[in-house]
Design a protein around this motif. Structure first.
Motif, PDB file in Angstrom:
ATOM      1  N   MET A   1       7.598  -2.850 -11.644  1.00  0.00           N
ATOM      2  CA  MET A   1       7.220  -4.041 -10.881  1.00  0.00           C
ATOM      3  C   MET A   1       7.406  -3.794  -9.373  1.00  0.00           C
ATOM      4  N   ALA A   2       8.548  -3.163  -9.037  1.00  0.00           N
ATOM      5  CA  ALA A   2       8.812  -2.878  -7.622  1.00  0.00           C
ATOM      6  C   ALA A   2       7.699  -1.992  -7.071  1.00  0.00           C
ATOM      7  N   TYR A   3       7.148  -1.143  -7.940  1.00  0.00           N
ATOM      8  CA  TYR A   3       6.084  -0.222  -7.540  1.00  0.00           C
ATOM      9  C   TYR A   3       4.834  -1.012  -7.126  1.00  0.00           C
ATOM     10  N   VAL A   4       4.472  -1.988  -7.980  1.00  0.00           N
ATOM     11  CA  VAL A   4       3.295  -2.809  -7.677  1.00  0.00           C
ATOM     12  C   VAL A   4       3.544  -3.641  -6.419  1.00  0.00           C
ATOM     13  N   THR A   5       4.761  -4.198  -6.317  1.00  0.00           N
ATOM     14  CA  THR A   5       5.091  -4.997  -5.128  1.00  0.00           C
ATOM     15  C   THR A   5       4.941  -4.159  -3.865  1.00  0.00           C
ATOM     16  N   ASN A   6       5.421  -2.937  -3.943  1.00  0.00           N
ATOM     17  CA  ASN A   6       5.325  -2.040  -2.789  1.00  0.00           C
ATOM     18  C   ASN A   6       3.867  -1.836  -2.371  1.00  0.00           C
ATOM     19  N   ILE A   7       3.001  -1.596  -3.362  1.00  0.00           N
ATOM     20  CA  ILE A   7       1.580  -1.401  -3.046  1.00  0.00           C
ATOM     21  C   ILE A   7       1.008  -2.661  -2.398  1.00  0.00           C
ATOM     22  N   LEU A   8       1.410  -3.817  -2.946  1.00  0.00           N
ATOM     23  CA  LEU A   8       0.863  -5.071  -2.416  1.00  0.00           C
ATOM     24  C   LEU A   8       1.325  -5.316  -0.978  1.00  0.00           C
ATOM     25  N   VAL A   9       2.590  -5.006  -0.693  1.00  0.00           N
ATOM     26  CA  VAL A   9       3.078  -5.188   0.686  1.00  0.00           C
ATOM     27  C   VAL A   9       2.279  -4.297   1.637  1.00  0.00           C
ATOM     28  N   MET A  10       2.089  -3.020   1.245  1.00  0.00           N
ATOM     29  CA  MET A  10       1.332  -2.105   2.100  1.00  0.00           C
ATOM     30  C   MET A  10      -0.108  -2.593   2.263  1.00  0.00           C
ATOM     31  N   ALA A  11      -0.678  -3.136   1.182  1.00  0.00           N
ATOM     32  CA  ALA A  11      -2.044  -3.646   1.263  1.00  0.00           C
ATOM     33  C   ALA A  11      -2.120  -4.811   2.245  1.00  0.00           C
ATOM     34  N   CYS A  12      -1.086  -5.657   2.270  1.00  0.00           N
ATOM     35  CA  CYS A  12      -1.068  -6.784   3.214  1.00  0.00           C
ATOM     36  C   CYS A  12      -0.997  -6.267   4.651  1.00  0.00           C
ATOM     37  N   ILE A  13      -0.100  -5.292   4.889  1.00  0.00           N
ATOM     38  CA  ILE A  13       0.052  -4.759   6.247  1.00  0.00           C
ATOM     39  C   ILE A  13      -1.262  -4.122   6.708  1.00  0.00           C
ATOM     40  N   TYR A  14      -1.880  -3.322   5.813  1.00  0.00           N
ATOM     41  CA  TYR A  14      -3.146  -2.691   6.185  1.00  0.00           C
ATOM     42  C   TYR A  14      -4.273  -3.718   6.274  1.00  0.00           C
ATOM     43  N   GLY A  15      -4.155  -4.798   5.517  1.00  0.00           N
ATOM     44  CA  GLY A  15      -5.138  -5.872   5.616  1.00  0.00           C
ATOM     45  C   GLY A  15      -5.143  -6.451   7.021  1.00  0.00           C
ATOM     46  N   VAL A  16      -3.945  -6.705   7.566  1.00  0.00           N
ATOM     47  CA  VAL A  16      -3.844  -7.213   8.942  1.00  0.00           C
ATOM     48  C   VAL A  16      -4.418  -6.177   9.912  1.00  0.00           C
ATOM     49  N   LEU A  17      -4.069  -4.907   9.685  1.00  0.00           N
ATOM     50  CA  LEU A  17      -4.571  -3.839  10.564  1.00  0.00           C
ATOM     51  C   LEU A  17      -6.096  -3.766  10.533  1.00  0.00           C
ATOM     52  N   ALA A  18      -6.656  -3.811   9.324  1.00  0.00           N
ATOM     53  CA  ALA A  18      -8.105  -3.681   9.190  1.00  0.00           C
ATOM     54  C   ALA A  18      -8.804  -4.866   9.853  1.00  0.00           C
ATOM     55  N   MET A  19      -8.266  -6.074   9.663  1.00  0.00           N
ATOM     56  CA  MET A  19      -8.892  -7.235  10.307  1.00  0.00           C
ATOM     57  C   MET A  19      -8.787  -7.138  11.825  1.00  0.00           C
ATOM     58  N   SER A  20      -7.642  -6.608  12.316  1.00  0.00           N
ATOM     59  CA  SER A  20      -7.490  -6.514  13.768  1.00  0.00           C
ATOM     60  C   SER A  20      -8.465  -5.492  14.344  1.00  0.00           C
ATOM     61  N   LEU A  21      -8.718  -4.412  13.588  1.00  0.00           N
ATOM     62  CA  LEU A  21      -9.678  -3.415  14.072  1.00  0.00           C
ATOM     63  C   LEU A  21     -11.108  -3.953  13.954  1.00  0.00           C
ATOM     64  N   ASN A  22     -11.316  -4.759  12.916  1.00  0.00           N
ATOM     65  CA  ASN A  22     -12.639  -5.354  12.725  1.00  0.00           C
ATOM     66  C   ASN A  22     -13.028  -6.214  13.927  1.00  0.00           C
ATOM     67  N   LEU A  23     -12.033  -6.823  14.546  1.00  0.00           N
ATOM     68  CA  LEU A  23     -12.301  -7.657  15.713  1.00  0.00           C
ATOM     69  C   LEU A  23     -12.948  -6.824  16.824  1.00  0.00           C
ATOM     70  N   THR A  24     -12.424  -5.618  17.070  1.00  0.00           N
ATOM     71  CA  THR A  24     -13.000  -4.807  18.148  1.00  0.00           C
ATOM     72  C   THR A  24     -14.225  -4.017  17.668  1.00  0.00           C
ATOM     73  N   VAL A  25     -14.117  -3.361  16.506  1.00  0.00           N
ATOM     74  CA  VAL A  25     -15.221  -2.495  16.063  1.00  0.00           C
ATOM     75  C   VAL A  25     -16.353  -3.307  15.435  1.00  0.00           C
ATOM     76  N   GLY A  26     -15.990  -4.161  14.469  1.00  0.00           N
ATOM     77  CA  GLY A  26     -17.006  -4.856  13.695  1.00  0.00           C
ATOM     78  C   GLY A  26     -17.654  -5.990  14.462  1.00  0.00           C
ATOM     79  N   LEU A  27     -16.824  -6.764  15.152  1.00  0.00           N
ATOM     80  CA  LEU A  27     -17.343  -7.971  15.787  1.00  0.00           C
ATOM     81  C   LEU A  27     -17.912  -7.670  17.170  1.00  0.00           C
ATOM     82  N   THR A  28     -17.161  -6.884  17.969  1.00  0.00           N
ATOM     83  CA  THR A  28     -17.562  -6.668  19.358  1.00  0.00           C
ATOM     84  C   THR A  28     -18.316  -5.361  19.542  1.00  0.00           C
ATOM     85  N   GLY A  29     -18.285  -4.481  18.522  1.00  0.00           N
ATOM     86  CA  GLY A  29     -19.030  -3.229  18.619  1.00  0.00           C
ATOM     87  C   GLY A  29     -18.391  -2.190  19.522  1.00  0.00           C
ATOM     88  N   LEU A  30     -17.073  -2.285  19.708  1.00  0.00           N
ATOM     89  CA  LEU A  30     -16.364  -1.289  20.522  1.00  0.00           C
ATOM     90  C   LEU A  30     -15.696  -0.306  19.572  1.00  0.00           C
TER      91      LEU A  30
END
Lengths: 285, 292
Positions: A1-30
């Protein structure tokens, strides 16, 4: 269970990262290839403050603000450059950041990094268990999503999309495109810094090799896979690319094969999607 | 003084290699106006293909090298055909992201095929010669001479031959060139073939001087790209001068700085040039720039 939780936490952190990059790359084209640097600045700032005894919420905020400020400062000279040059300049910034983290031993601990970062505590509760931290990460992920969705729909978001599609036209409409690009980059960096702070308090041990250029490209992969411009897509891309290497591990491949195989897959994603389906999984507009 | 002389020699040797790689970036940028991030990987591929033919297959270094050059050139052409040509009319970001993808793809493929370890041709170390207190090995002389000779040949090709003329026309304007009957697809294929062949030569020279590993292309690529930008991207002469300049500055730089910062020097130069003179030393004005 701790293993799955760990993956989910990392997925959340990378989710924030991906959305933040999407703001510059995806939305603004930089094309920002240096996102790992802002992630690192957030992580190191909050880790150093936490090690000095600053409470979690304050070090999280400081990490985010430091990364946002770095994004703003880097943006002033580099956003004047055209697409390809911006990509290279941000790449250079990421590499310089990593080299400084690795060599500035008295402050950053050099290649050995910073161990023993205190775990997060909030409103008097210490988030000792991975489950408690997962709840916090999910809350931050959701909050980031809601804020960014609101931003995409706002007039500000409309100008950003305009810049992506035709900067000259937006300029002709009387918008200060430079100021908009600067704010988009600063906000994206701020969110990446927040993700970095979260990461530092979760892992409790950070070192320069967690923040390589390859890391920045992995985040770009998540955005491209999910569909550039879509926040939901960025989150989905992050979840898939965090979970995928784990499933490769289940196949029982030796690490010497699984590691490069994972990279090979990331490369394929970028090439095949760009050539065959540039809008990714969920990108429509 | 001998330390400075030695650093200068090392700088010239590194510069000769950067120049060979830099012209590949600049030629592709000239015709397609995008940065081929995957170019550095062809340097790596050149070294490893030559290694495979020379050592495990026992062909000997020179025949292996002569076989590897057309092979790597062919790979360069295939990459253009499969990954970049479909995107010629896509948004500016698309080819850049694809190039990053190709780069990761080639690098991880190399790790799977050859393993992550560092290899070398294990050439017996030759006795160096003394020049003004600096030691120079025969391989180092070979590197500088090969680089200068190939640059000269490339210059003749671009300035004196019909294909060179077609390349210059395509670089000026792809549309106009195709209107006057130049087969621009063929010209672009030749640009990739030539750039990749030079990258292969550079890879073999690096492997002879130092060693090779699957990740070597990234750093070489970025430094050579810096050289191309310093010289003015799209300008072949600029790439040659920029290559030697970066090599020398980087090596002189560690005279005063801790060696750990050596690899960051090129980046600092790159950022400086981009900010203060994005057109480089010899570059012309960029027309499509959106000005405030």
């Amino acid at each position: 269970m701790a293993y799955v939780t760990n993956i989910l936490v990392m997925a959340c952190i990378y989710g924030v990262l991906a959305m933040s990059l999407n703001l510059t790359v995806g939305l603004t084209g930089l094309l920002n290839l240096g996102h790992a640097a802002f992630f690192a600045i957030g992580a190191y700032t909050s880790a150093l403050l936490a090690l000095a005894g600053v409470p979690f919420y304050a070090s999280l905020a400081a990490g985010a603000l430091a990364a946002g400020a770095a994004g703003y400062l880097i943006g002033i000279p580099t956003l004047k450059l055209r697409g390809d040059y911006l990509a290279i300049a941000t790449l250079g910034f990421a590499e310089i950041t990593r080299v400084v983290l690795k060599n500035w031993t008295p402050v950053t601990g050099g290649p050995m990094g910073l161990p023993g970062i205190p775990r997060a505590s909030l409103l008097g509760f210490r988030l000792q268990t991975p489950e408690a931290f997962l709840a916090l990460s999910l809350a931050i992920l959701l909050l980031t999503y809601l804020v960014l969705q609101r931003l995409v729909a706002s007039p500000f978001g409309r100008v950003l999309r305009g810049i992506r599609d035709d900067e000259l036209a937006v300029l002709a409409l009387g918008k200060e495109t430079m100021a908009f690009k600067l704010r988009a980059l600063a906000l994206g960096s701020l969110l990446a810094g927040m993700a970095g702070a979260l990461f530092a308090h979760y892992i409790t041990f950070i070192h320069p090799s967690s923040f390589t250029i390859g890391e920045g490209i992995l985040i770009l992969c998540m955005v491209v896979l999910g569909g550039m411009g879509s926040n939901l897509g960025a989150m989905l891309g992050a979840f898939i690319l965090v979970a995928l290497p784990e499933s490769l591990r289940l196949l029982g491949l030796p690490w010497a094969v699984a590691g490069p195989l994972r990279q090979l897959f990331f490369g394929l994603i970028l090439v095949v999607l760009m050539v065959r389906r540039p809008s990714g999984l969920l990108g429509g507009d | 003084m001998s330390l400075l002389a030695q650093l200068l020699v090392n700088g010239l040797v590194a510069g000769g290699i950067y120049a060979l790689v830099a012209v590949g970036y600049t030629m592709v940028y000239g015709v397609l106006k995008f940065i081929n991030f995957a170019h550095g990987e062809l340097v790596m591929l050149g070294a490893f293909v030559t290694y495979t033919l020379a050592v495990p297959m026992g062909l000997g270094l020179l025949p292996a090298f002569l076989l590897a050059v057309p092979l790597v050139a062919f790979v360069g052409v295939v990459i253009e055909r499969a990954a970049y040509r479909p995107l010629r009319r896509a948004s500016r970001l698309a080819p850049l992201i694809t190039a990053i993808g190709v780069s990761i793809l080639l690098q991880s493929l190399a790790i799977l095929l050859w393993g992550p370890e560092i290899r070398s041709f294990s050439i017996a170390p030759a006795k160096g010669m003394e020049f003004f207190g600096a030691t120079v090995t025969p391989v180092q002389i070979l590197i500088v001479l090969t680089s200068i000779a190939l640059m000269g040949l490339l210059h003749l090709l671009v300035e004196r031959t019909k294909m060179g003329k077609a390349m210059r026309a395509t670089a000026d304007s792809l549309e106009t060139a195709s209107v006057v009957g130049i087969d621009t697809d063929r010209v672009i294929a030749w640009v990739f073939a030539l750039g990749s062949a030079l990258a292969c030569v550079a890879g073999v020279l690096i492997a002879m001087e130092e060693n090779m590993e699957p990740t070597m292309g990234t750093l070489i690529g970025i430094k050579a790209f810096t050289a191309a930008v310093v010289g003015g991207i799209g300008n072949i002469k600029g790439a040659m001068v920029g290559g030697f300049l970066i090599g020398i500055v980087e090596n002189i730089g560690i005279w005063k700085l801790p060696a750990g910062y050596k690899d960051a020097i090129a980046f600092v130069i790159l950022l400086g040039v981009l900010l203060f003179r994005p057109t480089g030393l010899f570059g012309e004005k960029l027309e499509e720039e959106v000005r405030q």
